[in-house]
Scaffold this active site. Structure first.
Site, PDB file in Angstrom:
ATOM      1  N   ASP A  90      33.496  58.270  56.796  1.00 13.49           N
ATOM      2  CA  ASP A  90      33.913  59.665  56.875  1.00 13.49           C
ATOM      3  C   ASP A  90      32.697  60.551  56.610  1.00 13.49           C
ATOM      4  O   ASP A  90      31.769  60.160  55.890  1.00 13.49           O
ATOM      5  CB  ASP A  90      34.960  59.973  55.806  1.00 13.49           C
ATOM      6  CG  ASP A  90      36.346  59.436  56.151  1.00 13.49           C
ATOM      7  OD1 ASP A  90      36.447  58.599  57.066  1.00 13.49           O
ATOM      8  OD2 ASP A  90      37.311  59.840  55.489  1.00 13.49           O
ATOM      9  N   HIS A 146      31.811  51.124  56.414  1.00 12.37           N
ATOM     10  CA  HIS A 146      32.404  50.006  57.139  1.00 12.37           C
ATOM     11  C   HIS A 146      31.535  49.598  58.330  1.00 12.37           C
ATOM     12  O   HIS A 146      30.658  50.335  58.761  1.00 12.37           O
ATOM     13  CB  HIS A 146      33.804  50.381  57.607  1.00 12.37           C
ATOM     14  CG  HIS A 146      34.780  50.580  56.483  1.00 12.37           C
ATOM     15  ND1 HIS A 146      35.857  49.746  56.272  1.00 12.37           N
ATOM     16  CD2 HIS A 146      34.832  51.514  55.490  1.00 12.37           C
ATOM     17  CE1 HIS A 146      36.533  50.151  55.218  1.00 12.37           C
ATOM     18  NE2 HIS A 146      35.935  51.230  54.725  1.00 12.37           N
ATOM     19  N   SER A 248      26.328  59.986  49.759  1.00 13.71           N
ATOM     20  CA  SER A 248      25.013  59.950  50.357  1.00 13.71           C
ATOM     21  C   SER A 248      25.095  59.884  51.865  1.00 13.71           C
ATOM     22  O   SER A 248      25.911  60.572  52.479  1.00 13.71           O
ATOM     23  CB  SER A 248      24.199  58.784  49.795  1.00 13.71           C
ATOM     24  OG  SER A 248      22.850  58.931  50.149  1.00 13.71           O
TER      25      SER A 248
END
Length: 281
Positions: A90, A146, A248
């Site tokens: 995201d 991911h 980050s």
């Protein structure tokens, strides 16, 4: 000029000392510390807890557990097209596009060296003329990273460095930002050839964690860990590969002529993990 002045304090403050202090607070299980920290953070950044597997803020054992929270099943459906390369996190696209010789575009006239990012001229050679995507995770985002594509882990490299913020203002004003910050470089073999996912540390990031090695110890030297076929770790497309204890940036690299990025993405485009970020050629 104003933005440059606003980034100047980052050169002067003790970046690692501040990050360790925040990290110790984020690990605290003292109820009034962790509950205050979590509640104020969630309100300040308008964190959407309706999609969290555990929506009760007080149920988290510490701030880090809240920050790296899992989502409900199917909260991030994976694009089902077989040629899709998934967005790893995201956040928002910082930049994406071609790797020009040994240079990756950072922002607003700044580029940095691919060899410096990977801490290896040899490793960089496979990606010259390839493609990169940089995804910035803001404080409110889901902070697990991911796999864009299924792959077998071949090597991970810890690279020590500084801890500048990685927000847009800093990216536009601190040269070589992503190649000077602390980072974990993960190398994979995939159906499209070699792929790299770089987890970049930043100001007050307490630590970087991977599913194969746990929390990466902070150090002063480059650490290389090889994964020969007898010790292979294979992760499916969309599987978690790492997480940030405070937010980050993740950078994905592919070699030349194997894939392209979806045309709807440009600098600043919001992303959701599992969306189609690109596709195989």
């Amino acid at each position: 000029m104003r933005d440059r002045l606003l980034t100047l304090p980052q050169y002067l403050i003790p970046q690692h000392g501040l990050s360790r202090l925040v990290g110790s607070l984020a690990d605290s299980r003292t109820p009034w510390i962790k509950d205050t920290f979590i509640t104020r953070f969630a309100a300040r950044y308008q964190v959407d807890m309706s999609e969290a597997a555990e929506p009760n803020l007080s149920a988290y054992e510490n701030f880090n557990a809240f920050f790296t929270r899992a989502l409900k099943p199917n909260a991030r459906p994976l694009d089902s097209r077989p040629d899709s390369i998934l967005c790893p996190a995201d956040g928002a696209v910082s930049q994406l596009g071609p790797i020009t010789q040994d240079q990756i575009f950072q922002a607003k006239g700044h580029s940095y060296s691919l060899s410096d990012l990977l801490a290896s001229d040899t490793d960089a050679a496979a990606y010259i003329g390839g493609q990169f995507a940089t995804v910035y995770l803001s404080p409110r985002d889901y902070h697990r990273v991911h796999m864009p594509l299924a792959g077998r882990l071949t090597k991970s490299v810890y690279v020590p460095g500084e801890l500048f913020s990685v927000n847009t203002r800093t990216a536009e004003n601190v040269p070589n930002l992503f190649a000077r910050n602390e980072r974990l470089v993960a190398h994979f073999d995939t159906t499209l050839g070699p792929m790299v996912v770089v987890l970049v540390g930043a100001m007050i990031v307490a630590s970087i964690e991977t599913v194969w090695g746990g929390v990466e110890p902070i150090g002063n030297e480059v650490r290389v860990r090889e994964f020969p076929e007898g010790q292979q770790i294979t992760l499916n497309r969309g599987a978690e590969m790492g997480r940030f204890r405070l937010g980050s940036t993740a950078i994905v690299l592919f070699g030349p002529d194997v894939m392209g990025w979806d045309e709807r993405y440009a600098a600043g485009t919001p992303t959701r993990m599992g969306e189609r970020l690109g596709s195989a050629c």
